[in-house]
Motif scaffolding. Structure first.
Motif, mmCIF file in Angstrom:
data_model
loop_
_atom_site.group_PDB
_atom_site.id
_atom_site.type_symbol
_atom_site.label_atom_id
_atom_site.label_comp_id
_atom_site.label_asym_id
_atom_site.label_seq_id
_atom_site.Cartn_x
_atom_site.Cartn_y
_atom_site.Cartn_z
ATOM 1 N N LYS A 28 1.030 -1.251 -0.004
ATOM 2 C CA LYS A 28 -0.063 0.087 0.123
ATOM 3 C C LYS A 28 1.079 1.259 0.050
ATOM 4 O O LYS A 28 0.702 2.213 -0.883
ATOM 5 N N LYS A 29 1.761 1.286 0.801
ATOM 6 C CA LYS A 29 2.354 2.767 1.057
ATOM 7 C C LYS A 29 4.082 2.518 0.977
ATOM 8 O O LYS A 29 4.803 2.453 1.859
ATOM 9 N N TYR A 48 7.895 3.200 0.894
ATOM 10 C CA TYR A 48 8.590 4.446 1.455
ATOM 11 C C TYR A 48 9.944 4.075 1.060
ATOM 12 O O TYR A 48 10.681 5.211 0.763
ATOM 13 N N THR A 57 7.759 -0.046 4.013
ATOM 14 C CA THR A 57 6.738 0.869 3.859
ATOM 15 C C THR A 57 6.059 1.759 4.976
ATOM 16 O O THR A 57 7.060 1.464 6.107
ATOM 17 N N SER A 58 5.830 2.794 5.127
ATOM 18 C CA SER A 58 5.130 3.613 5.946
ATOM 19 C C SER A 58 4.170 4.494 5.628
ATOM 20 O O SER A 58 3.935 4.940 4.561
ATOM 21 N N ASP A 59 3.142 4.424 6.696
ATOM 22 C CA ASP A 59 2.062 5.576 6.482
ATOM 23 C C ASP A 59 2.472 6.962 7.504
ATOM 24 O O ASP A 59 1.720 7.709 7.711
ATOM 25 N N PHE A 69 -1.836 13.464 4.830
ATOM 26 C CA PHE A 69 -1.964 12.107 4.374
ATOM 27 C C PHE A 69 -0.823 11.720 3.562
ATOM 28 O O PHE A 69 -0.700 12.392 2.351
ATOM 29 N N THR A 110 1.288 10.594 0.440
ATOM 30 C CA THR A 110 1.314 10.180 -0.824
ATOM 31 C C THR A 110 2.731 10.065 -1.592
ATOM 32 O O THR A 110 3.139 11.188 -1.946
ATOM 33 N N ALA A 116 -5.053 -0.691 9.457
ATOM 34 C CA ALA A 116 -4.105 0.179 10.058
ATOM 35 C C ALA A 116 -3.678 -0.423 11.262
ATOM 36 O O ALA A 116 -4.378 -0.860 12.262
#
Lengths: 557, 661
Positions: free
Chosen positions: A502-503, A505, A520-522, B501, B503, B555
């Motif tokens: 998904k994310k 990084y 990955t990272s949010d 957020f 991106t 999450a």
């Protein structure tokens, strides 16, 4: 047992001799020697390892009565009663005789001569054992230099057996239990002391056995348990700015476990604020921590050897990226400098001014390349920088600046010395652009390759992540592999097993497994590390135990 | 004492208070004690009759407990989280029941403050000089004759100043000097003059300076390290002119001009191994407001307000001059309202607010955004002896424009609020209250236009509140002559939360978050009359807040408590007033919090307690008086952190002397 037997024989012999002498003691030609005039405690150890040959020192205790004696005489004997070849004579006060290398005889006989030169009738004898040298090798050692898990490779070394001359060769075997000889790896002459094991599947024991002249293997052998050195990766979790939560985690390929907070464990202090980059060079690891403005030099276990801090005009310089070349580690400082760290003194030897807000530093062909982003000027009339500085390593001066697309950031180098640069553009009308810088003649030529957000080079393959977003900031992510040799895209869908990330990084690679590591990272929660084979199949996924994993850095401890 | 234990004791005290109430039902009405100072021009609203949770700290209490700042007062409310970046110069914002500071409106003398850039008001800009009352209403307020903008937020923090109250002299003069630890020096001057029968004028000004260089300790791995706060100086001027006019027959006019100039260092968070700190902030805020109220007849009241404000904000960092920011915000605001008393028990109001906000900045790509807003509030209130119902419909229209470039779409919304309070039994003052309110916050200019991050397509962020509670106030005996309690349970929801957020490698503001809140607030206050001139006041509150992120099931922080929101929080104060030296002790207790979204031990910020003691004495010389106050703050001398790595000062003192003529 043997000694007892010897003493017994000697005593019997002595008493017999005593009997004789009492019968005929007036004969001039005969020396009726007494027991007191005989040597005692004969002893011999064969030091010649070869079968059928003996050699060594024959020792004894000198006779108690030496009044009549002139010399002590040593003979070889086949049966213990008949004197064979005379080996030599020594004066009676000596207690040793060196037997030179000779064919095996069963006995040594020691008698004495009187002052007339006549040998006594009585003698002392010793049965000789042909001590043959061991045929088992010693000091067996092996170190795996094939860091893939389940694979071994490297040189086996040993000390040849004492009795190697009795062997025709030695044979090496792989064994699962240390007893059974499962697979023959090869054989070498008995005098050889090493053997190269080519890369092969792991086995638990290595057996070396001697092969004798009859081409049959000796009963005894040497063995060693093989350790599969698999290596691991350090993961630098950058952490969140102002949170002082940068940390170092270690993932071991063999145990498949992640150990968190390595640095803190080794040093009882936190890494600091926003970990930026790691380079592992020689036996040392260099860790750049941006907001904390330190470069740690540690050993491979993360223990601090030196903390490098630098101040310019009373302001701490914040490190951004690291690269190694010829005994030096180069660091970019965000205030516009490239620093050179000597890997022995661990001091900054010098700094050279480059462009604004330098990001990545990479080396190729004796040159150091620095991407000058000008990132802090994103909103000033000056705007982003758009140059890559070329610094000559030998003179440590900036020789030129190569123009690229605005906001250059990441760089990678292939085996031909081509520099790949990602310019981040302006997040608006100038997109993230991948370019190649190549020296043609005495000029650097920049060619646009495509679009990329993150990349990592491994075996001349450039692994690329490209993140695009639409007007509503919905993200589309694609994974590409580019062949830096043929300069062609290999695939636009690197991930072949359907894994959905998904994310992304960060992307890094390692030179051993050729794995591709996608962090990955949010920016909120702890990141994940996805490990892919170079074919794009997921090998492993785990939580990195920190925010914003900057990458995986392969290490063998 | 461990944190948990303090909590249990605290809770038991509350319960003990509770039990005695039910044991002895008393039908006498609030016998609230009024002190001499309080006999002036304001009315303290009833917190127990309020249909929505209402908490008030007035001038008397401020002095009695020795409260030192507006944020220090707000920290003592339940259901509130004050984000305090430490020290006098540290920013302080208020969020209510986990809803985020942008959902809290702050009004000053009846007019809502605005910050079109960030949406949050730094309450450190206010001083306690000349403050008559600080109140916090959560959800719907029962005052239906307020500017429409007061209805537009999830909660309203009101700060009101004292009107001059002339006795026999035609003037009032007040001189105060405050000094204390870390280089605090804070002189204050107030002068009020009666101009004629109808008009009076007051002028006040203060200067506050401090170097703020306090020592603090913090943890690094298993070790403690010590540092001194750097670049933490504050230099602030506050001045205000007021003109009051009493036009007779319920006619009233007030004009105010306020100027605030503050230049301060931003010491920033503790960064391990790097003590560099170069950030400075300069604010120059000017506003003028005009208030007019007139009673046309017994049925109709009208009210008009106008306001102009210019807020200048300059952030600088000489090491990174590129980061320097200067923003000027302008607001032109008018409000017109009418109140119609249909019957003795029913009132209806209609208030229309129209205002324009503008912003100029040094950002090259933000082209002078402008926002015109219209808020229309139609409210009704039914108020009988045992039942009170308040209802409001708020229509919001927001029109965005820019000098050039793509313009965000306009926003039109109607949001309702309704609340009721009911007294089920005649014999007791026990009241049940319940309320519902839906509000939203319009994206701020920062949310929409901030370079790279801003998103012009943002929708408003919603906050929905449900509250149910019990209140009781009365007296139990001649000694325990006043006691009031309230207990409220609530469930809130924030939807389309505006969050930064990620991106790729940049952030974008998006309507992404969802937050659920469940909580309980307890409040208790009481007065014990020891003798005619001796009394003990005890007050306390406790808040339980379960504020969880329900944005994304996948999450790692799904259903985790959101950052900086303690599950358990409480405060208490006890004061003893006597003819000799008044003394007060107060306590604030906060449970652990998380600095980041994921509830893991690494993100934990430790629980803390903050104890302080205040002594005061007033000496009278004929008409004049001298009041001395001494405070000893944070007795435990722990550099606890409210915001992670922003240490609070350790033990400190303040001493003030106030002369009034």
């Amino acid at each position: 047992m043997k000694i007892k037997h010897l003493i017994f024989t000697t005593l019997v012999g002595a008493s017999l001799a005593l009997g004789f002498s009492s019968c005929s003691n007036d004969d001039e030609d005969i020396f009726e020697n007494t027991t007191e005039s005989l040597v005692t405690n004969l002893s011999f150890e064969d030091t010649n390892p070869k079968s059928g040959e003996i050699e060594g020192n024959l020792t004894w205790k000198k006779p108690t009565d030496m009044s009549e004696l002139s010399t002590v005489v040593i003979y070889a004997s086949e049966d213990g009663s008949t004197k064979g070849d005379k080996l030599g004579e020594v004066s009676p006060d000596k207690e040793t005789f060196e037997v030179k290398s000779m064919n095996y005889v069963k006995y040594f006989i020691v008698t004495s001569k009187n002052k007339n030169g006549i040998e006594g009738l009585k003698f002392t004898k010793i049965e000789i054992e042909d001590i043959v040298g061991a045929t088992v090798v010693t000091n067996l050692a092996f170190s795996d230099i094939q860091y893939l898990l389940g694979k071994i490779e490297g040189e086996v070394t040993w000390t040849k057996p004492v009795g190697y001359m009795n062997l025709s060769k030695v044979a090496l075997y792989a064994s699962s239990d240390g007893i059974k000889k499962d697979t023959k790896l090869g054989e070498v002459s008995a005098e050889t002391e090493s053997f190269a094991i080519e890369a092969r599947d792991y086995f638990k024991y290595l057996i070396i056995v001697g092969v004798n002249d009859n081409n049959s293997e000796e009963e005894n052998f040497a063995k060693i348990e093989i350790e599969d050195i698999a290596g691991g990766i350090y993961i630098l979790n950058s952490g969140k700015s102002n949170s002082n939560n940068a940390n170092l985690a270690y993932y071991d390929f063999k145990t498949e476990t992640l150990t968190e907070r390595i640095f803190e464990g080794a040093n009882n202090k936190a890494l600091g604020d926003t970990g930026q980059d790691i380079v592992i060079y020689g036996s040392k690891m260099y860790i750049a921590v941006y907001e904390s403005a330190v470069i740690y030099v540690t050993d491979k276990s993360g223990k601090i050897l030196k903390t490098i801090e630098s101040t310019k005009d009373a302001v701490k310089q914040k490190p951004r990226s690291l690269a190694a070349l010829d005994g030096k580690v180069y660091a970019t400082f965000f205030d516009g400098y490239l620093a050179k760290i000597d890997t022995t003194s661990l001091n900054i030897e010098g700094q050279v001014k480059v462009g604004r807000n330098p990001e990545y530093v990479r080396t190729a062909n004796g040159k150091i390349f620095v991407a000058n982003s000008g990132g802090l000027d994103y909103n000033t009339p000056l705007g982003y920088d758009k140059t890559v500085s070329v610094v000559d390593a030998a003179s440590f001066t900036e020789s030129e600046k190569v123009d690229v697309v605005i906001n250059p950031d990441k760089m990678a180098v292939d085996s031909e010395g081509d520099i790949y640069v990602i310019s981040n553009g302006n997040y608006g009308d100038v997109p993230n652009t991948l370019q190649r810088i190549r020296k043609e003649g005495d000029k650097y030529v920049v060619t646009k390759v495509g679009n990329a957000t993150w990349m990592s080079m491994s075996n001349d393959k450039l692994y690329i992540i490209y993140s695009q977003y639409d007007a509503n900031w919905n993200q589309t992510i694609s994974y590409h592999v580019y062949d830096a040799k043929t300069e062609k895209i290999i695939t636009n869908n690197f991930i072949t097993d359907g894994t959905d990330i998904k994310k992304p990084y960060s992307i890094t690679t390692d030179p051993i497994y050729n794995y591709v590591y996608i962090g990955t990272s949010d920016y909120t929660n702890n990141g994940d590390m996805y490990i892919f084979t170079s074919e794009g199949k997921l090998v492993k996924k785990f939580d990195t135990k920190g925010i914003n994993p900057m990458g995986a850095y392969f290490v063998t401890k | 004492m461990s944190f948990r234990l303090s909590f249990i004791i605290f809770f038991l005290l509350l319960l003990a208070g509770d039990l005695s109430l039910y044991a002895q039902i008393n039908d006498s009405l609030s016998a609230k004690k009024l002190s001499e100072i309080e006999v002036s021009a304001y009315i303290k609203p009833s917190t127990s009759r309020s249909t929505s949770p209402l908490q008030v700290i007035d001038n008397t209490e401020i002095k009695r407990i020795g409260i030192l700042s507006v944020s220090d007062a707000v920290r003592r409310f339940s259901g509130v989280t004050v984000k305090d970046y430490g020290g006098i110069g540290g920013m302080k914002t208020v969020s209510i029941r986990g809803m985020g500071a942008q959902h809290t409106a702050v009004s000053y003398d009846g007019v809502t403050m605005s910050n079109i850039q960030s949406g949050q008001i730094d309450i450190s800009r206010f001083s306690l000089d000349n403050i008559s009352m600080i109140s916090l209403s959560i959800g719907q307020s029962d005052d239906i004759f307020q500017p429409a903008r007061s209805y537009a937020s999830a909660g309203l923090l009101q700060i009101n100043t004292l009107n001059p109250n002339f006795t026999d002299k035609g003037y009032k003069l007040n001189i105060e000097t405050k000094t204390g630890s870390f280089g605090l020096f804070n002189p204050y001057l107030y002068y009020a003059q009666k101009l004629n029968k109808k008009f009076s004028l007051s002028v006040n000004g203060s200067w506050e300076r401090a170097d703020g260089r306090y020592k603090f300790e913090y943890e690094n791995a298993d070790k403690k390290e010590e540092r001194k706060r750097k670049n933490s100086d504050v230099n602030a001027w506050r001045t205000e002119i007021n003109l009051y006019g009493n036009l007779g027959r319920g006619g009233e006019i007030r004009f105010k001009t306020n100027y605030y100039d503050s230049e301060r260092g931003l010491p920033g968070s503790i960064i391990f191994y790097n003590e560099d700190s170069f950030e400075r902030l300069h604010n120059k805020d000017l506003f003028s407001q005009l208030y007019y109220k007139y009673k046309i007849n017994e049925k109709f009241d009208i009210k008009a307000q106008a306001r102009f404000s210019r807020y200048y904000y300059q952030y600088s960092n000489y090491i990174v001059p590129q980061d320097s920011t200067s923003i000027t915000q302008f607001e032109y605001y008018t409000s017109l309202g009418t109140l119609y008393k249909a019957t003795k028990n029913l009132s209806i109001s209609l208030v229309e607010d129209v205002f324009q906000n503008r912003l100029t900045s040094n950002f090259s790509d933000v082209n002078k955004p402008r926002r015109n807003s219209s808020l229309t509030a139609l409210s009704a209130m039914l108020n009988t002896e045992r039942l009170a119902i308040t209802g409001t419909l708020l229509a919001t229209y927001v029109d965005e424009s820019m000098e050039s470039g793509e313009v965000p779409s306009n926003k039109k919304k109607i949001t309702p609020a309704i609340s009721a309070s009911f007294q089920p039994l005649n014999q007791t003052n026990l009241r049940i209250r319940t309320s519902y309110k839906k509000t939203f916050r319009v994206p701020t200019f920062e949310d929409m236009y901030y370079i790279r991050m801003g998103n012009k397509n943002l929708k408003p962020e919603y906050a929905i509140q449900y509250n149910i509670g019990l209140t009781w106030a009365g007296s139990i005996s001649n000694t325990l002559d006043y006691i009031s309690i309230s207990a409220d349970g609530y469930k809130n929801k924030v939807d389309d939360k505006i969050v930064a957020f990620p991106t790729g490698n940049i952030f974008k503001m998006r309507n992404f978050g969802k937050v659920d809140m469940t909580g309980i607030d307890f409040n208790m206050r009481s007065h014990i009359a020891v003798k005619s001139n001796m009394g003990i006041d005890v007050s306390g509150n406790y808040s339980y807040q379960k504020v969880i992120d329900v944005t994304d099931e996948e999450a790692k922080n799904y259903k985790h408590q959101i950052p900086y929101t303690p599950r358990h929080y409480g405060s208490g104060a006890i004061s003893f007033e006597n003819p000799w030296v008044n003394i007060a002790y107060s306590l604030i207790v906060s449970g652990k919090r998380y600095a980041l979204d994921q509830n893991i031990p690494e993100n934990e910020i430790k629980a803390y307690t903050d104890h302080s003691i205040s002594l005061n004495k007033t000496l009278k010389f004929s008409d004049n008086s001298l009041r001395l106050q001494f405070n000893l703050n944070n007795l435990g001398n722990k550099n606890y952190q409210i915001i992670q790595y922003y240490p609070m000062p350790g033990r400190s003192f303040t001493l003030s002397a106030n002369l009034s003529f």
